[in-house]
Design a protein around this motif. Sequence first.
Motif, PDB file in Angstrom:
ATOM      1  N   LYS A  46       1.036  -1.259  -0.101  1.00  9.45           N
ATOM      2  CA  LYS A  46      -0.017  -0.007   0.210  1.00  9.45           C
ATOM      3  C   LYS A  46       0.687   1.203   0.159  1.00  9.45           C
ATOM      4  N   ASP A  47       2.011   1.388   0.863  1.00 14.96           N
ATOM      5  CA  ASP A  47       2.723   2.467   1.078  1.00 14.96           C
ATOM      6  C   ASP A  47       3.879   2.717  -0.242  1.00 14.96           C
ATOM      7  N   ALA A  48       4.140   1.475  -0.765  1.00 16.72           N
ATOM      8  CA  ALA A  48       4.871   1.536  -1.878  1.00 16.72           C
ATOM      9  C   ALA A  48       4.295   1.859  -3.440  1.00 16.72           C
ATOM     10  N   LEU A  49       2.995   1.672  -3.345  1.00 17.97           N
ATOM     11  CA  LEU A  49       2.425   1.873  -4.516  1.00 17.97           C
ATOM     12  C   LEU A  49       1.740   3.135  -4.373  1.00 17.97           C
ATOM     13  N   ILE A  50       1.377   3.895  -3.213  1.00 17.84           N
ATOM     14  CA  ILE A  50       0.746   4.867  -3.138  1.00 17.84           C
ATOM     15  C   ILE A  50       1.742   5.983  -3.056  1.00 17.84           C
ATOM     16  N   ARG A  51       2.438   6.095  -2.091  1.00 14.56           N
ATOM     17  CA  ARG A  51       3.535   6.935  -1.796  1.00 14.56           C
ATOM     18  C   ARG A  51       4.991   6.557  -2.254  1.00 14.56           C
ATOM     19  N   PRO A  52       5.621   7.518  -2.416  1.00  6.96           N
ATOM     20  CA  PRO A  52       7.105   7.294  -2.825  1.00  6.96           C
ATOM     21  C   PRO A  52       8.227   7.014  -1.633  1.00  6.96           C
ATOM     22  N   PRO A  55      11.257   3.397   1.937  1.00  3.66           N
ATOM     23  CA  PRO A  55      12.059   3.075   3.330  1.00  3.66           C
ATOM     24  C   PRO A  55      11.130   3.105   4.443  1.00  3.66           C
ATOM     25  N   ASP A  56      10.188   4.093   4.615  1.00  7.16           N
ATOM     26  CA  ASP A  56       9.328   4.225   5.500  1.00  7.16           C
ATOM     27  C   ASP A  56       8.272   2.986   5.706  1.00  7.16           C
ATOM     28  N   ALA A  57       7.933   2.888   4.391  1.00  6.80           N
ATOM     29  CA  ALA A  57       6.975   1.455   4.219  1.00  6.80           C
ATOM     30  C   ALA A  57       7.564   0.267   4.689  1.00  6.80           C
ATOM     31  N   PHE A  58       9.071   0.007   4.195  1.00  3.30           N
ATOM     32  CA  PHE A  58       9.868  -1.057   4.722  1.00  3.30           C
ATOM     33  C   PHE A  58       9.603  -1.259   6.171  1.00  3.30           C
ATOM     34  N   GLN A  59      10.067  -0.071   6.815  1.00  2.00           N
ATOM     35  CA  GLN A  59      10.140   0.023   8.229  1.00  2.00           C
ATOM     36  C   GLN A  59       8.961  -0.317   8.968  1.00  2.00           C
ATOM     37  N   ARG A  60       7.845   0.072   8.508  1.00  4.76           N
ATOM     38  CA  ARG A  60       6.562   0.007   9.283  1.00  4.76           C
ATOM     39  C   ARG A  60       6.178  -1.537   8.908  1.00  4.76           C
ATOM     40  N   SER A  61       6.212  -2.088   7.851  1.00  2.38           N
ATOM     41  CA  SER A  61       6.048  -3.579   7.834  1.00  2.38           C
ATOM     42  C   SER A  61       7.029  -4.256   8.404  1.00  2.38           C
ATOM     43  N   ARG A  62       8.290  -4.000   8.542  1.00  2.00           N
ATOM     44  CA  ARG A  62       9.168  -4.786   9.409  1.00  2.00           C
ATOM     45  C   ARG A  62       8.535  -4.681  11.007  1.00  2.00           C
ATOM     46  N   LEU A  63       8.319  -3.696  11.467  1.00  3.69           N
ATOM     47  CA  LEU A  63       7.558  -3.558  12.600  1.00  3.69           C
ATOM     48  C   LEU A  63       6.413  -4.414  12.938  1.00  3.69           C
ATOM     49  N   ALA A  64       5.464  -4.342  11.947  1.00  2.00           N
ATOM     50  CA  ALA A  64       4.274  -5.276  12.231  1.00  2.00           C
ATOM     51  C   ALA A  64       4.590  -6.642  12.132  1.00  2.00           C
ATOM     52  N   MET A  65       5.552  -7.226  11.267  1.00  2.00           N
ATOM     53  CA  MET A  65       6.061  -8.542  11.055  1.00  2.00           C
ATOM     54  C   MET A  65       6.878  -9.071  12.291  1.00  2.00           C
ATOM     55  N   TYR A 108      14.078 -11.842  22.284  1.00  2.00           N
ATOM     56  CA  TYR A 108      14.677 -10.701  22.902  1.00  2.00           C
ATOM     57  C   TYR A 108      15.402 -10.020  21.891  1.00  2.00           C
ATOM     58  N   LEU A 109      16.126 -10.512  20.680  1.00  2.00           N
ATOM     59  CA  LEU A 109      16.945  -9.696  19.725  1.00  2.00           C
ATOM     60  C   LEU A 109      15.895  -9.087  18.871  1.00  2.00           C
ATOM     61  N   LEU A 110      14.836  -9.596  18.481  1.00  2.00           N
ATOM     62  CA  LEU A 110      13.559  -9.164  17.866  1.00  2.00           C
ATOM     63  C   LEU A 110      13.119  -8.181  18.535  1.00  2.00           C
ATOM     64  N   LEU A 111      12.794  -8.264  19.991  1.00  2.00           N
ATOM     65  CA  LEU A 111      12.161  -6.968  20.652  1.00  2.00           C
ATOM     66  C   LEU A 111      13.305  -5.881  20.676  1.00  2.00           C
ATOM     67  N   GLN A 112      14.639  -6.028  20.749  1.00  2.00           N
ATOM     68  CA  GLN A 112      15.704  -5.100  20.767  1.00  2.00           C
ATOM     69  C   GLN A 112      15.610  -4.249  19.369  1.00  2.00           C
ATOM     70  N   ALA A 113      15.459  -5.123  18.292  1.00  2.00           N
ATOM     71  CA  ALA A 113      15.463  -4.431  17.087  1.00  2.00           C
ATOM     72  C   ALA A 113      14.243  -3.583  17.039  1.00  2.00           C
ATOM     73  N   ILE A 114      12.860  -4.000  17.378  1.00  2.00           N
ATOM     74  CA  ILE A 114      11.762  -3.397  17.102  1.00  2.00           C
ATOM     75  C   ILE A 114      11.852  -2.047  17.807  1.00  2.00           C
ATOM     76  N   ASN A 115      12.476  -2.129  19.294  1.00  2.00           N
ATOM     77  CA  ASN A 115      12.366  -0.841  20.139  1.00  2.00           C
ATOM     78  C   ASN A 115      13.547   0.049  19.555  1.00  2.00           C
ATOM     79  N   SER A 116      14.483  -0.300  18.932  1.00  2.00           N
ATOM     80  CA  SER A 116      15.589   0.576  18.272  1.00  2.00           C
ATOM     81  C   SER A 116      15.137   1.093  17.101  1.00  2.00           C
ATOM     82  N   SER A 117      13.976   0.321  16.225  1.00  2.00           N
ATOM     83  CA  SER A 117      13.622   1.023  15.052  1.00  2.00           C
ATOM     84  C   SER A 117      12.407   1.866  15.058  1.00  2.00           C
TER      85      SER A 117
END
Length: 126
Positions: A46-52, A55-65, A108-117
């Motif tokens: 949705k973000d990649a097709l609608i907005r340019p 990187p923001d779309a990638f980050q938000r999708s990574r957080l959701a996953m 733990y590593l996954l939550l650390q990555a989520i919190n840092s991002s």
Amino acid sequence: MSLDVVSTEISTLVVLLNGILTSLCQLLALFVIAIGVTKALFIFLKDALIRPQTPDAFQRSRLAMGYSFSLGLSFLIGATILKTMISSRWDDIARLAAIIAVRTLLNYLLLQAINSSKPETNAVST
């Protein structure tokens, strides 16, 4: 009815319920992870097709996953504990400890990555 028969029936019932709960935890983990991957894909597309701002779309999708993977790992840890609860062999208990250690470290590593991002929220001073 003798005490041995009652004990055997209760043991059979406990093993049956344990198998059902273990399967339920594994099914919930699969469901949560599948929903998270699907949600992340929709967010990204949705973000990649609608907005340019890909990187923001990638980050938000990574957080959701990442959130869904973390919850799915928690369900799998619970399923592993339930599965090993019936067994009284030391090699099964050692395997449980190793599996829990690896999954807990991953979580733990996954939550650390989520919190840092996560974007930093600045407190508004009044």
